[in-house]
Design an enzyme around this catalytic site. Sequence first.
Site, short mmCIF file in Angstrom:
data_model
loop_
_atom_site.label_atom_id
_atom_site.label_comp_id
_atom_site.label_asym_id
_atom_site.label_seq_id
_atom_site.Cartn_x
_atom_site.Cartn_y
_atom_site.Cartn_z
CG MET A 1 0.41 16.02 29.40
SD MET A 1 -1.02 15.82 30.73
CE MET A 1 0.26 15.91 32.26
N PRO A 2 3.24 17.34 26.92
CG PRO A 2 4.20 17.19 24.64
CD PRO A 2 3.24 16.29 25.47
CE1 TYR A 3 -0.16 24.68 29.75
CE2 TYR A 3 1.95 25.80 30.03
CZ TYR A 3 0.49 26.04 30.05
OH TYR A 3 -0.01 27.13 30.15
CB THR A 39 -1.28 13.59 26.18
OG1 THR A 39 -0.19 13.24 25.17
CG2 THR A 39 -2.27 12.64 26.21
CG PHE A 41 -2.33 20.03 27.23
CD1 PHE A 41 -3.83 19.97 27.32
CD2 PHE A 41 -1.86 18.81 27.63
CE1 PHE A 41 -4.61 18.71 27.70
CE2 PHE A 41 -2.52 17.69 28.08
CZ PHE A 41 -3.73 17.48 28.30
#
Length: 68
Positions: A1-3, A39, A41
């Site tokens: 889940m990269p941000y 997923t 962001f």
Amino acid sequence: MPYVNVKITREGATAAQKAEIIAGVTDLLVRVLDKDPATTFVLIDEVALEDWGVGGLPTEEYRRRTKG
């Protein structure tokens, strides 16, 4: 889940330009790291120009000195 948090100076980036940044960053993570775009962001923060510095100078002064 990269941000990913992208910070830019508040100088009138349009909604379309921001959408292009979001799409481009997402695409990069999909291509390079095989991340799921659903997923991934991306947050864009706009910072007042007077609150940004580079090379030990406020951005406006840096630009004046390096212009040309």
